[in-house]
Design an enzyme around this catalytic site. Structure first.
Site, PDB file in Angstrom:
ATOM      1  N   GLU A  26      -4.702   9.056  18.000  1.00 31.51           N
ATOM      2  CA  GLU A  26      -5.167  10.448  18.001  1.00 31.51           C
ATOM      3  C   GLU A  26      -6.151  10.687  16.855  1.00 31.51           C
ATOM      4  O   GLU A  26      -7.196  11.322  17.040  1.00 31.51           O
ATOM      5  CB  GLU A  26      -3.964  11.390  17.902  1.00 31.51           C
ATOM      6  N   GLU A  50     -10.161  -2.883   8.818  1.00 34.69           N
ATOM      7  CA  GLU A  50      -8.872  -2.703   9.481  1.00 34.69           C
ATOM      8  C   GLU A  50      -9.075  -2.312  10.946  1.00 34.69           C
ATOM      9  O   GLU A  50      -8.389  -2.806  11.831  1.00 34.69           O
ATOM     10  CB  GLU A  50      -8.069  -1.635   8.742  1.00 34.69           C
ATOM     11  N   SER A 103       1.271   6.639   2.809  1.00 32.46           N
ATOM     12  CA  SER A 103       2.017   7.638   3.582  1.00 32.46           C
ATOM     13  C   SER A 103       3.225   8.174   2.824  1.00 32.46           C
ATOM     14  O   SER A 103       3.832   7.482   2.009  1.00 32.46           O
ATOM     15  CB  SER A 103       2.517   7.011   4.890  1.00 32.46           C
ATOM     16  N   SER A 149      -3.516   6.528  13.657  1.00 34.14           N
ATOM     17  CA  SER A 149      -3.024   6.656  15.034  1.00 34.14           C
ATOM     18  C   SER A 149      -4.200   6.788  16.013  1.00 34.14           C
ATOM     19  O   SER A 149      -5.313   7.134  15.621  1.00 34.14           O
ATOM     20  CB  SER A 149      -2.125   7.880  15.155  1.00 34.14           C
ATOM     21  N   GLN A 202       0.836  -1.195   0.000  1.00 36.78           N
ATOM     22  CA  GLN A 202       0.000   0.000   0.000  1.00 36.78           C
ATOM     23  C   GLN A 202       0.874   1.249   0.000  1.00 36.78           C
ATOM     24  O   GLN A 202       1.733   1.395   0.864  1.00 36.78           O
ATOM     25  CB  GLN A 202      -0.884  -0.035   1.250  1.00 36.78           C
ATOM     26  N   GLY A 203       0.696   2.120  -0.968  1.00 35.56           N
ATOM     27  CA  GLY A 203       1.491   3.348  -1.040  1.00 35.56           C
ATOM     28  C   GLY A 203       0.673   4.564  -0.689  1.00 35.56           C
ATOM     29  O   GLY A 203       0.172   5.263  -1.579  1.00 35.56           O
TER      30      GLY A 203
END
Lengths: 352, 389
Positions: free
Chosen positions: B374, B249, B134, B372, B131-132
């Site tokens: 957060e 996920e 980030s 994350s 998976q590209g």
């Protein structure tokens, strides 16, 4: 015994029928009854009886509905969100132990029977010293919730269960007010005439403990909703304060604790309704009460913080939820007492 | 072959969830290659391939894909049962980027040609996907990504850099998000493009991580030419496509299994060290135990809800938040209980399963990857609790 699906449907119906207790008018009643003796509205009690609540745990053959812990917890949650005072849950859970000649009056809301089983601070200590001998009861019971509203007490003794009327000679009652506006009673028995009744209080005690956890769930959910409304409307720095990330993240954490409590209480109610051993019941109940006690304190305390100064006033309702949580988190076993019981029952740290 | 699939699908669909679970359990025990049970870290594809092929043959590699695409069309609850049972057995986690991410995405947003070309290669294992998403300056703020794809004749020409690509060195295809327009709203100029990793100009560099593993990679693109037909969906519509499939996920990272295993190790460590005689430590342990048991109850209530709705909503974020943070609290307590042995580079002598620092480092990135904690809290606050943006 009903199936799980039936129980969930029953629970839904009970939630609906109890919805009126959380109406806007409810908190006015709660405030009016605060710090009064007996501290609950006799008219309410009749209304609860009309809804069939006091027969909830009685089999149909004894005039009840034959419901289980799942349904009791659904009701308790609603009572908790409305801060309904009075020993309603204790009375419901104790009804199956009432003597036959009292049952109709209990179910009809004409008589209030409250269990008295604690003799010291903390609930997992020594067995009772109160004794019943030739129809005479002697000893002392403490921390009896809303005792001044009772018509009779179901008393645990070293000789089994005893049933004693409130006006029995040799029974002396004193009261101590509590932060939520209710009171504890201390009962002193000196050769008070009493009747031995069959049955075991252990299972009922677990049920009352779990129902208290469910009540706390309702209380914390209501405090959370109050805070969420406030965050959406209160503006500072030109924006609603609920748009600030630090408050959003705190609300998320409170939401997680509420959802864990809900899952824990539901699971424990399932264990009580299933064919479980006494130990399985105690483990599940301890888990749920520990969660509910800690989460209720966290959520209701944060509800004050999230409101700022207005939350600290007596006029504002946030304080009512915190005071209720403060009292109930620590009756029927505090979080730490329940974790200690769980550790002991599960053999943790047993000498090898 | 398609006839077999049909029979498998009908058979599995007819089973109740409980019957399906025991069938899966039995089948895994009978078919899993035991030499790779409970691997300490994720396997390279070559080592996981026998299990990958077994699953594909049984139809349980891509159980929820529709029948006509090579799946069994099973429910999301049965897919979760398959994941749970593999985890419970200690089966290696296969590279599931193809079956869980790009496969369903192509089924929903791809062309017939793309489906015919890519789906069979996912099932056969010939295409291994990474998976590209980030980039060095686009993490939580993914929409600010800058690796660009510029149209030139029948090609896209890609320049830039991706990072934190899991198993990038093991993959021969990447699905990714690329900047195709400079628009005022940065989410609007992003496209979803499929890139063969073997093309000239693609360079993969592994990153040595804090635990000593190197499964994360940087991927550099230098004038990489990709045919225009590798675009999925419309130009500049990639953001919505990528966001459509994040629910599973959140649930799979919320599985109680990771915390459950580490808590069992903590209990063992307390016994070995005698820390279980200390009432204060026992109380902390029981708090963690309650957190785990209540998490299991919460997870179960999500699955029950899923049975009714069939849709994973943003509410599932709390499973990911709570599981990963609990996992970390457990491993932190392992460090505290282990005392001097906490610092060991290798497992403790008493038992190979007692490796406080190792477990601590496995738990450490779980609150960062997959969105994350957060970012998950932002999602819950605005989309579940309805707090103002």
């Amino acid at each position: 015994m009903s199936s799980t699906v039936e129980r969930i449907e029953n629970a839904r119906l009970i939630r609906e029928s109890a919805a009126f207790v959380v109406s806007a008018d409810r908190l006015r009643k709660v405030r009016a009854a605060r710090y009064q003796i007996p501290g609950f509205d006799q008219g309410d009690w009749r209304a609860f009886a009309d809804l069939g609540w006091f027969g909830l745990r009685l089999p149909e053959s004894r005039g009840g509905t034959g419901f289980g812990a799942t349904e009791l917890c659904a009701l308790a949650e609603q009572l908790g969100s409305g801060l309904v005072s009075g020993p309603v849950l204790s009375a419901i859970a104790t009804a199956p132990l009432a003597p036959d000649e009292w049952v109709d009056r209990v179910v009809g809301g004409e008589a209030v029977v409250i269990p008295a089983w604690q003799e010291e601070r903390g609930i997992f200590g020594e067995p009772p010293r109160t004794h019943l001998c030739a129809g005479r009861l002697s000893g002392e019971k403490r921390y009896v919730p809303m005792a001044a509203g009772a018509d009779a007490f179901l008393v645990t003794t070293r000789d089994g269960l005893a049933f004693v009327a409130r006006d029995a000679p040799g029974l002396e009652l004193s009261t101590d007010l509590l932060q939520d506006g209710s009171h504890f009673g201390t009962l002193r028995f000196v050769d008070a005439p009493a009747m031995a009744v069959p049955g075991d209080f252990g299972g009922v005690r677990e049920e009352i403990t779990l129902a208290t956890a469910a009540y706390l769930l309702g209380t914390m959910r209501k405090a959370f909703a109050l805070a969420a409304d406030y965050l959406a409307t209160r503006e500072q720095f030109g924006r609603p304060i609920g748009s600030f990330q630090s408050l959003q993240h705190r609300m998320c954490d409170l939401h997680i604790q509420i959802e864990l409590t809900r899952a824990s209480v539901r699971r424990a109610a399932g264990v009580l309704d299933d064919d479980s051993t006494a130990e399985q019941r105690q483990l599940a109940v301890s888990r749920a009460k520990a969660r509910a006690s800690d989460a209720a304190m966290l959520v209701t305390r944060q509800a004050i913080q999230l409101h700022g100064a207005i939350g600290y006033t007596d006029e504002y309702d946030a304080g009512l939820y915190l005071r209720k949580a403060l009292v109930l988190a620590n009756v029927h076993g505090s979080a730490i007492q329940h974790r200690t019981r769980f550790a002991r029952l599960s053999g943790l740290g047993a000498t090898r | 072959m398609i006839m077999d699939r049909r029979q498998q699908a009908a058979g599995d669909a007819a089973l109740s969830d409980a019957e399906f679970r025991s069938a899966v359990r039995e089948w895994i025990a009978a078919n899993y290659p035991l030499d790779v049970r409970n691997p300490p870290r994720r396997l390279r594809f070559a080592d996981a391939r026998p299990w990958y092929s077994k699953l594909a043959e049984r139809g349980w590699l891509a159980p929820r894909w529709p029948l006509e695409q090579g799946g069994l069309g099973l429910s999301i609850v049965k897919q979760l049962i398959l994941i749970e049972e593999q985890e419970a057995f200690g089966a290696a986690r296969i590279n599931d980027m193809g079956v869980v991410m790009i496969g369903p995405l192509l089924i929903r947003f791809g062309t017939d040609q793309q489906r015919a070309r890519f789906l069979p290669s996912i099932l056969s294992g010939d295409h291994r996907w990474c998976q590209g998403y980030s980039e060095p300056n686009a993490g939580s703020d993914l929409a600010s990504l800058r690796t660009e794809a510029v149209r030139d004749g029948d090609d896209w020409v890609i320049n830039g850099q991706k990072i934190w690509t899991t198993r990038g060195g093991d993959a021969n295809w990447m699905f990714g998000l690329f900047r195709t327009s400079a628009t005022p709203k940065k989410q609007d100029g992003i496209s979803f493009i499929l890139v063969p990793m073997g093309l000239p100009g693609v360079q993969v560099r592994p990153i040595l991580d804090i635990s000593g593993d190197d499964e994360l990679c940087q991927v550099f693109f230098d004038d990489v030419r990709v045919p225009a037909t590798n675009l999925v969906g419309e130009v500049d519509q990639g953001w919505a496509i990528a966001n459509a499939l994040l629910g599973l996920e959140r649930v799979s990272l919320g599985l109680p299994k990771y915390s459950a295993y580490s808590l069992s190790r903590l209990a063992e460590l307390m016994e070995v060290t005698g820390a279980d005689q200390d009432p204060a430590i026992r109380d902390r342990y029981v708090q963690l135990r309650f957190d785990l048991d209540d998490h299991i109850a919460l997870y179960q209530s999500f699955v029950d809800e899923l049975k009714e709705t069939g849709v994973i909503g943003p509410g599932a974020s709390i499973l990911k938040i709570h599981q990963t943070e609990l996992y970390q609290r457990i491993t932190e307590m392992m460090l505290a209980v282990a005392g001097e042995d906490a610092g060991r580079l290798m497992p403790m002598a008493e038992d190979a399963g007692l490796f406080p620092a190792g477990q601590f480092f496995v738990a450490l990135p779980t609150t960062i990857y997959g969105g994350s904690s957060e970012v998950q809290r932002n999602i819950v606050a605005t989309r579940v609790l309805g707090l103002p943006r």
